[in-house]
Design an enzyme around this catalytic site. Structure first.
Site, PDB file in Angstrom:
ATOM      1  N   HIS A 203       0.862  -1.197   0.000  1.00  0.00           N
ATOM      2  CA  HIS A 203       0.000   0.000   0.000  1.00  0.00           C
ATOM      3  C   HIS A 203       0.890   1.237   0.000  1.00  0.00           C
ATOM      4  O   HIS A 203       1.307   1.724   1.049  1.00  0.00           O
ATOM      5  CB  HIS A 203      -0.921  -0.032   1.233  1.00  0.00           C
ATOM      6  CG  HIS A 203      -1.962   1.053   1.260  1.00  0.00           C
ATOM      7  ND1 HIS A 203      -3.178   0.898   1.895  1.00  0.00           N
ATOM      8  CD2 HIS A 203      -1.971   2.313   0.748  1.00  0.00           C
ATOM      9  CE1 HIS A 203      -3.876   2.014   1.770  1.00  0.00           C
ATOM     10  NE2 HIS A 203      -3.165   2.901   1.080  1.00  0.00           N
TER      11      HIS A 203
ATOM     12  N   HIS B  80       1.253   4.894  -2.401  1.00  0.00           N
ATOM     13  CA  HIS B  80       0.889   5.762  -3.525  1.00  0.00           C
ATOM     14  C   HIS B  80       2.182   6.417  -3.986  1.00  0.00           C
ATOM     15  O   HIS B  80       2.783   7.190  -3.224  1.00  0.00           O
ATOM     16  CB  HIS B  80      -0.118   6.826  -3.082  1.00  0.00           C
ATOM     17  CG  HIS B  80      -1.369   6.245  -2.503  1.00  0.00           C
ATOM     18  ND1 HIS B  80      -2.530   6.091  -3.227  1.00  0.00           N
ATOM     19  CD2 HIS B  80      -1.640   5.752  -1.260  1.00  0.00           C
ATOM     20  CE1 HIS B  80      -3.465   5.547  -2.464  1.00  0.00           C
ATOM     21  NE2 HIS B  80      -2.949   5.325  -1.260  1.00  0.00           N
TER      22      HIS B  80
ATOM     23  N   HIS C  92      -9.574   1.024  -1.373  1.00  0.00           N
ATOM     24  CA  HIS C  92      -9.557   1.639  -0.051  1.00  0.00           C
ATOM     25  C   HIS C  92     -10.984   1.532   0.505  1.00  0.00           C
ATOM     26  O   HIS C  92     -11.941   1.933  -0.169  1.00  0.00           O
ATOM     27  CB  HIS C  92      -9.173   3.114  -0.140  1.00  0.00           C
ATOM     28  CG  HIS C  92      -7.718   3.383  -0.386  1.00  0.00           C
ATOM     29  ND1 HIS C  92      -7.023   2.823  -1.415  1.00  0.00           N
ATOM     30  CD2 HIS C  92      -6.825   4.141   0.309  1.00  0.00           C
ATOM     31  CE1 HIS C  92      -5.759   3.243  -1.364  1.00  0.00           C
ATOM     32  NE2 HIS C  92      -5.608   4.050  -0.322  1.00  0.00           N
TER      33      HIS C  92
ATOM     34  N   GLU D  27     -11.378   3.287   5.843  1.00  0.00           N
ATOM     35  CA  GLU D  27     -10.373   4.212   6.401  1.00  0.00           C
ATOM     36  C   GLU D  27     -11.150   5.277   7.185  1.00  0.00           C
ATOM     37  O   GLU D  27     -11.009   5.377   8.407  1.00  0.00           O
ATOM     38  CB  GLU D  27      -9.535   4.833   5.275  1.00  0.00           C
ATOM     39  CG  GLU D  27      -8.448   5.794   5.761  1.00  0.00           C
ATOM     40  CD  GLU D  27      -7.692   6.479   4.621  1.00  0.00           C
ATOM     41  OE1 GLU D  27      -8.189   6.498   3.475  1.00  0.00           O
ATOM     42  OE2 GLU D  27      -6.578   7.010   4.888  1.00  0.00           O
TER      43      GLU D  27
ATOM     44  N   ASP E 297       1.780   3.971   2.867  1.00  0.00           N
ATOM     45  CA  ASP E 297       0.737   4.802   2.252  1.00  0.00           C
ATOM     46  C   ASP E 297       1.325   5.980   1.462  1.00  0.00           C
ATOM     47  O   ASP E 297       1.456   5.892   0.241  1.00  0.00           O
ATOM     48  CB  ASP E 297      -0.251   5.292   3.316  1.00  0.00           C
ATOM     49  CG  ASP E 297      -1.653   5.566   2.779  1.00  0.00           C
ATOM     50  OD1 ASP E 297      -1.887   5.353   1.598  1.00  0.00           O
ATOM     51  OD2 ASP E 297      -2.512   5.994   3.577  1.00  0.00           O
ATOM     52  N   ASP E 298       1.645   7.070   2.146  1.00  0.00           N
ATOM     53  CA  ASP E 298       2.225   8.270   1.510  1.00  0.00           C
ATOM     54  C   ASP E 298       3.387   8.737   2.397  1.00  0.00           C
ATOM     55  O   ASP E 298       3.243   9.700   3.161  1.00  0.00           O
ATOM     56  CB  ASP E 298       1.163   9.367   1.404  1.00  0.00           C
ATOM     57  CG  ASP E 298      -0.044   8.916   0.596  1.00  0.00           C
ATOM     58  OD1 ASP E 298       0.026   8.955  -0.646  1.00  0.00           O
ATOM     59  OD2 ASP E 298      -1.039   8.499   1.217  1.00  0.00           O
TER      60      ASP E 298
HETATM   61  N1  HPA Z   1      -6.653   7.312   1.291  1.00  0.00           N
HETATM   62  C1  HPA Z   1      -7.357   7.653   0.204  1.00  0.00           C
HETATM   63  N2  HPA Z   1      -6.777   8.160  -0.878  1.00  0.00           N
HETATM   64  C2  HPA Z   1      -5.459   8.333  -0.881  1.00  0.00           C
HETATM   65  C3  HPA Z   1      -4.690   8.010   0.216  1.00  0.00           C
HETATM   66  C4  HPA Z   1      -5.331   7.454   1.360  1.00  0.00           C
HETATM   67  O1  HPA Z   1      -4.722   7.116   2.393  1.00  0.00           O
HETATM   68  N3  HPA Z   1      -3.414   8.308  -0.120  1.00  0.00           N
HETATM   69  C5  HPA Z   1      -3.415   8.797  -1.367  1.00  0.00           C
HETATM   70  N4  HPA Z   1      -4.661   8.825  -1.831  1.00  0.00           N
HETATM   71 ZN    ZN Z   2      -3.764   4.763   0.552  1.00  0.00          ZN
END
Ligand code: HPA
Ligand code: ZN
Length: 341
Positions: free
Chosen positions: A24, A26, A204, A207, A285-286
């Site tokens: 996971h 991006h 996703h 969350e 994630d990011d």
């Molecule tokens: N959630 C939803 N969209 C996203 C995320 C995330 O954590 N990171 C980049 N786009």
């Molecule tokens: Zn994500």
């Protein structure tokens, strides 16, 4: 210290050496402020920050949308094939430093084509870096095209059309961006078409959105993995189902902290997930926006939740069993984990 470790330093060293997969990530969320400045200059793009420190100071989010606003702004510096190559090459180097042996990474083509950057440019830069990472580090990879859920299903369909010439380089499709108000049901038809094309399916869900969105991802999109899935824990029957179906959850601890999905890292549900029999994995994630790559995410939860050696091995094993690698490759990585542990 929990079972098996005499010190925090020993636990950190164990995490660092553990072979891992990241499921996971991006790629646009790995854009470090230094590279953002370099690309802004290279492409003559104005950014509303005077320094790297100012950029980092702006990374204070109270929810997902706060982050997304700045994430879409940040990716505006990416224009050329070389930009996407540099972005991806930098991430692969960081992943290799964390002993990540396999990566399955998301990209958001609609975040680029909407700015006039060709789909071909995006895919060429990313895949050239992934090919180089295989040669340089022996790192294997899969690419997952994410549809932006705040846009229409028709826009997602058009994006899938654009991807058709590149399906040899795209392993699956996913669903990201603003979750609440954009349920999986909005994209049922485009995911059915993607599945028919032989693509893997992820989304996703849970969350910020309710457990019902996780049910929809399973029932309507027919996902192979759930990204995040935290709010599944509010639904006992759903937890039983996810455990029974050995459904992998790609959990992102530092992301959850930065986006206020959890109040404190000590409240993170990862250990609860493992104890409930859920196939949780740890991911970044990011990482540029949330303050840490894979090992930092493992360390944060290991420390806050007192994870044992066995828990950490389970998380690393889950990252390969939940991957889209073939059985022989999975077995090779699992054997490497067993030998290490
Ligand atoms: N959630 C939803 N969209 C996203 C995320 C995330 O954590 N990171 C980049 N786009
Ligand atoms: Zn994500």
């Amino acid at each position: 210290m929990p079972e098996g470790f005499v010190s925090a330093a020993e636990r950190a060293a164990f995490i660092a050496g553990l072979p891992k997969a990241e499921l996971h990530l991006h790629i646009e969320g790995s854009l470090e402020p230094e590279l953002m400045f370099e690309l802004a200059q290279r492409n003559n793009v104005a950014i509303p920050f005077a320094s790297v420190e100012e950029v980092r100071a702006a990374y204070a989010f109270s929810n997902l949308q706060d982050f997304l606003d700045i994430y879409y702004q940040g990716m505006g510096v990416l224009h050329t094939e070389r930009d996407f190559y540099d972005l991806t090459a930098a991430y692969c180097a960081r992943a290799d430093a964390d002993n990540v042996r396999h990566i399955e990474i998301f990209f958001d083509p609609q975040g680029h084509t909407s700015r006039g950057v060709a789909f071909a440019t995006v895919i060429a830069g990313i895949t050239r870096a992934l090919d180089d990472a295989r040669t340089t580090y022996g790192m294997t990879s899969k690419l997952i095209l994410c549809f932006l859920r705040h846009l229409s299903e028709a826009d997602a369909e058009a994006t899938l059309d654009e991807a058709l010439p590149y399906l040899d380089r795209i392993a699956g499709v996913g669903l990201d961006s603003s979750e609440v108000g954009h349920p999986p049901s909005k994209f049922e038809r485009v995911f059915a078409r993607a599945k028919g094309l032989g693509l893997k399916i992820v989304a996703h869900a849970g969350e910020e959105g309710p457990p019902a969105y996780v049910h929809e991802a399973l029932d309507l999109l027919k996902v192979d993995r759930i990204d995040h899935g935290n709010r599944s824990l509010e639904d006992t029957a759903l937890v039983k189902r996810l455990a029974g179906e050995s459904m992998t959850l790609t959990v992102c601890p530092l992301s959850n902290l930065k986006l206020c999905v959890v109040r404190d890292i000590a409240d993170h549900p990862l250990k609860t997930m493992l104890d409930a029999g859920l196939h949780a994995t740890v991911n970044s994630d990011d990482p540029s926006y949330f303050g840490g790559y894979v090992n930092a995410n493992y360390l944060a939860v290991a420390d806050a939740l007192d994870l044992s050696r066995a828990d950490l091995v389970t998380l690393a094993r889950n990252s390969f069993t939940g991957s889209f690698l073939g059985d022989a490759e999975k077995a090779r990585h699992l054997a490497a984990i067993d030998a290490y542990a």
